[in-house]
Scaffold this motif. Structure first.
Motif, PDB file in Angstrom:
ATOM      1  N   ASP A  55      -0.424  11.176  -5.373  1.00  0.00           N
ATOM      2  CA  ASP A  55      -0.723  10.279  -6.488  1.00  0.00           C
ATOM      3  C   ASP A  55      -0.329   8.861  -6.088  1.00  0.00           C
ATOM      4  OD1 ASP A  55      -0.536   8.742  -8.874  1.00  0.00           O
ATOM      5  OD2 ASP A  55      -0.169  10.551 -10.061  1.00  0.00           O
ATOM      6  N   ALA A  56      -1.323   8.040  -5.759  1.00  0.00           N
ATOM      7  CA  ALA A  56      -1.058   6.679  -5.278  1.00  0.00           C
ATOM      8  C   ALA A  56      -0.393   5.822  -6.352  1.00  0.00           C
ATOM      9  CB  ALA A  56      -2.345   6.023  -4.794  1.00  0.00           C
ATOM     10  N   GLN A  57      -0.796   5.983  -7.607  1.00  0.00           N
ATOM     11  CA  GLN A  57      -0.204   5.181  -8.679  1.00  0.00           C
ATOM     12  C   GLN A  57       1.277   5.503  -8.843  1.00  0.00           C
ATOM     13  OE1 GLN A  57      -1.934   2.693 -10.615  1.00  0.00           O
ATOM     14  NE2 GLN A  57       0.242   2.206 -10.811  1.00  0.00           N
ATOM     15  N   LYS A  58       1.612   6.770  -8.845  1.00  0.00           N
ATOM     16  CA  LYS A  58       3.004   7.189  -8.993  1.00  0.00           C
ATOM     17  C   LYS A  58       3.841   6.702  -7.802  1.00  0.00           C
ATOM     18  CE  LYS A  58       5.883  11.267  -9.755  1.00  0.00           C
ATOM     19  NZ  LYS A  58       5.886  12.720  -9.924  1.00  0.00           N
ATOM     20  N   ALA A  59       3.326   6.880  -6.587  1.00  0.00           N
ATOM     21  CA  ALA A  59       4.056   6.445  -5.392  1.00  0.00           C
ATOM     22  C   ALA A  59       4.247   4.930  -5.403  1.00  0.00           C
ATOM     23  CB  ALA A  59       3.324   6.886  -4.130  1.00  0.00           C
ATOM     24  N   ALA A  60       3.203   4.182  -5.764  1.00  0.00           N
ATOM     25  CA  ALA A  60       3.301   2.725  -5.799  1.00  0.00           C
ATOM     26  C   ALA A  60       4.315   2.279  -6.850  1.00  0.00           C
ATOM     27  CB  ALA A  60       1.934   2.113  -6.068  1.00  0.00           C
ATOM     28  N   SER A  61       4.308   2.927  -7.980  1.00  0.00           N
ATOM     29  CA  SER A  61       5.264   2.569  -9.041  1.00  0.00           C
ATOM     30  C   SER A  61       6.704   2.804  -8.592  1.00  0.00           C
ATOM     31  CB  SER A  61       4.971   3.373 -10.306  1.00  0.00           C
ATOM     32  OG  SER A  61       3.720   3.000 -10.833  1.00  0.00           O
ATOM     33  N   ARG A  62       6.952   3.935  -7.979  1.00  0.00           N
ATOM     34  CA  ARG A  62       8.310   4.260  -7.520  1.00  0.00           C
ATOM     35  C   ARG A  62       8.757   3.323  -6.390  1.00  0.00           C
ATOM     36  NH1 ARG A  62      12.165   6.453  -9.975  1.00  0.00           N
ATOM     37  NH2 ARG A  62      12.874   7.731  -8.265  1.00  0.00           N
ATOM     38  N   ALA A 119       7.661   0.277  -5.826  1.00  0.00           N
ATOM     39  CA  ALA A 119       7.867  -1.035  -6.426  1.00  0.00           C
ATOM     40  C   ALA A 119       9.217  -1.099  -7.130  1.00  0.00           C
ATOM     41  CB  ALA A 119       6.737  -1.338  -7.404  1.00  0.00           C
ATOM     42  N   GLU A 120       9.560  -0.011  -7.808  1.00  0.00           N
ATOM     43  CA  GLU A 120      10.855   0.059  -8.484  1.00  0.00           C
ATOM     44  C   GLU A 120      11.989  -0.014  -7.450  1.00  0.00           C
ATOM     45  OE1 GLU A 120      13.191   3.011 -11.626  1.00  0.00           O
ATOM     46  OE2 GLU A 120      11.272   3.632 -10.787  1.00  0.00           O
ATOM     47  N   LEU A 179      11.961  -1.441  -4.547  1.00  0.00           N
ATOM     48  CA  LEU A 179      12.035  -2.779  -3.956  1.00  0.00           C
ATOM     49  C   LEU A 179      12.206  -3.896  -4.987  1.00  0.00           C
ATOM     50  CD1 LEU A 179       9.171  -2.519  -1.310  1.00  0.00           C
ATOM     51  CD2 LEU A 179      11.612  -2.142  -0.964  1.00  0.00           C
ATOM     52  N   ASN A 180      12.076  -3.537  -6.264  1.00  0.00           N
ATOM     53  CA  ASN A 180      12.117  -4.520  -7.348  1.00  0.00           C
ATOM     54  C   ASN A 180      11.037  -5.588  -7.157  1.00  0.00           C
ATOM     55  OD1 ASN A 180      13.020  -5.555  -9.784  1.00  0.00           O
ATOM     56  ND2 ASN A 180      14.491  -6.929  -8.788  1.00  0.00           N
ATOM     57  N   VAL A 181       9.797  -5.109  -6.963  1.00  0.00           N
ATOM     58  CA  VAL A 181       8.632  -5.981  -6.816  1.00  0.00           C
ATOM     59  C   VAL A 181       7.546  -5.491  -7.771  1.00  0.00           C
ATOM     60  CG1 VAL A 181       9.163  -6.521  -4.393  1.00  0.00           C
ATOM     61  CG2 VAL A 181       7.644  -4.599  -4.931  1.00  0.00           C
ATOM     62  N   PRO A 182       6.529  -6.308  -8.025  1.00  0.00           N
ATOM     63  CA  PRO A 182       5.438  -5.863  -8.894  1.00  0.00           C
ATOM     64  C   PRO A 182       4.684  -4.671  -8.285  1.00  0.00           C
ATOM     65  CG  PRO A 182       5.367  -8.235  -8.596  1.00  0.00           C
ATOM     66  CD  PRO A 182       6.388  -7.709  -7.632  1.00  0.00           C
ATOM     67  N   VAL A 183       4.182  -3.818  -9.159  1.00  0.00           N
ATOM     68  CA  VAL A 183       3.368  -2.674  -8.725  1.00  0.00           C
ATOM     69  C   VAL A 183       1.983  -3.194  -8.343  1.00  0.00           C
ATOM     70  CG1 VAL A 183       2.378  -0.458  -9.389  1.00  0.00           C
ATOM     71  CG2 VAL A 183       4.610  -1.130 -10.301  1.00  0.00           C
ATOM     72  N   PRO A 184       1.538  -2.920  -7.132  1.00  0.00           N
ATOM     73  CA  PRO A 184       0.202  -3.387  -6.752  1.00  0.00           C
ATOM     74  C   PRO A 184      -0.880  -2.560  -7.450  1.00  0.00           C
ATOM     75  CG  PRO A 184       1.095  -2.016  -5.017  1.00  0.00           C
ATOM     76  CD  PRO A 184       2.186  -2.171  -6.047  1.00  0.00           C
ATOM     77  N   GLN A 185      -2.041  -3.139  -7.533  1.00  0.00           N
ATOM     78  CA  GLN A 185      -3.188  -2.437  -8.105  1.00  0.00           C
ATOM     79  C   GLN A 185      -3.607  -1.309  -7.163  1.00  0.00           C
ATOM     80  OE1 GLN A 185      -6.626  -4.918  -8.629  1.00  0.00           O
ATOM     81  NE2 GLN A 185      -7.830  -3.306  -9.567  1.00  0.00           N
ATOM     82  N   PHE A 242      -1.323  -1.192  -1.670  1.00  0.00           N
ATOM     83  CA  PHE A 242      -0.750  -1.939  -0.553  1.00  0.00           C
ATOM     84  C   PHE A 242       0.438  -2.788  -0.999  1.00  0.00           C
ATOM     85  CE2 PHE A 242      -5.216  -1.361   0.526  1.00  0.00           C
ATOM     86  CZ  PHE A 242      -5.159  -0.942   1.841  1.00  0.00           C
ATOM     87  N   PHE A 243       1.503  -2.715  -0.203  1.00  0.00           N
ATOM     88  CA  PHE A 243       2.659  -3.587  -0.374  1.00  0.00           C
ATOM     89  C   PHE A 243       2.692  -4.523   0.830  1.00  0.00           C
ATOM     90  CE2 PHE A 243       3.717  -0.106  -3.102  1.00  0.00           C
ATOM     91  CZ  PHE A 243       4.481  -0.664  -4.123  1.00  0.00           C
ATOM     92  N   HIS A 244       2.492  -5.801   0.592  1.00  0.00           N
ATOM     93  CA  HIS A 244       2.515  -6.793   1.665  1.00  0.00           C
ATOM     94  C   HIS A 244       3.940  -7.330   1.775  1.00  0.00           C
ATOM     95  CE1 HIS A 244      -1.866  -6.831   2.191  1.00  0.00           C
ATOM     96  NE2 HIS A 244      -1.864  -6.531   0.903  1.00  0.00           N
ATOM     97  N   LEU A 245       4.710  -6.716   2.651  1.00  0.00           N
ATOM     98  CA  LEU A 245       6.101  -7.107   2.860  1.00  0.00           C
ATOM     99  C   LEU A 245       6.152  -8.211   3.906  1.00  0.00           C
ATOM    100  CD1 LEU A 245       7.638  -3.527   2.862  1.00  0.00           C
ATOM    101  CD2 LEU A 245       7.247  -5.061   0.921  1.00  0.00           C
ATOM    102  N   ASP A 246       7.325  -8.763   4.149  1.00  0.00           N
ATOM    103  CA  ASP A 246       7.456  -9.869   5.095  1.00  0.00           C
ATOM    104  C   ASP A 246       7.010  -9.504   6.511  1.00  0.00           C
ATOM    105  OD1 ASP A 246       8.431 -11.516   3.113  1.00  0.00           O
ATOM    106  OD2 ASP A 246      10.530 -11.219   3.662  1.00  0.00           O
TER     107      ASP A 246
END
Length: 147
Positions: free
Chosen positions: A20-27, A29-30, A32-38, A65-69
């Motif tokens: 589940d991409a939405q669930k994984a992205a939400s977790r 993001a939580e 890393l304390n960053v916004p959840v990507p679309q 996608f999470f665009h990290l440094d």
């Protein structure tokens, strides 16, 4: 010294297969304390020509996608289309699927070199190519036709 097949050894992306991409992205993001990507469905319109194991496929997939440094972290949720992503999830469950290297304007040339090196091309689209290297490296290699 010979030139490396992959050129400059710069990993630009690490990708995980998830259920589940939405669930994984939400977790993530939580964490890393960053916004959840679309979460987007790639190739929903069929504009990319995708080939898996030598056969055409729709190649649709849900991505976040999470665009990290220093690297892009990608979460991939397979659809029912025949793909390396679907087979990976069925055979191994969630986990690291590939690491990606930039191959701007050299993707197909580099893929051919990697095939001669012993890593067969298993799936490709217009801007990416996956090469099977898990037996020796524990992960699939991806070439991205990006800057």
């Amino acid at each position: 010294m010979e030139k490396a097949i992959l050129g400059a050894p710069f990993v630009c992306q690490i990708a995980m297969i998830v259920r589940d991409a939405q669930k994984a992205a939400s977790r993530f993001a939580e964490l890393l304390n960053v916004p959840v990507p679309q979460v987007v469905t790639a190739n929903a319109d069929g504009s990319d020509t995708v080939t898996y194991m030598g056969r055409p496929t729709e190649g649709r997939v849900k991505l976040a996608f999470f665009h990290l440094d220093n690297v892009v972290v990608e979460f991939i949720e397979p659809t029912e289309d025949p793909t390396t992503w679907k087979d990976f999830l069925a055979e191994k469950g969630p986990g690291v699927h590939h690491i990606a290297f930039k191959a701007k304007n050299r993707m197909l040339e580099t893929a051919a070199e990697l095939e001669r090196f012993g890593y067969p091309l298993i799936q490709h689209g217009d801007k990416y190519a996956y090469l099977e290297s898990t037996e020796e490296l524990g992960v699939i290699l991806e070439l991205l036709d990006i800057d």
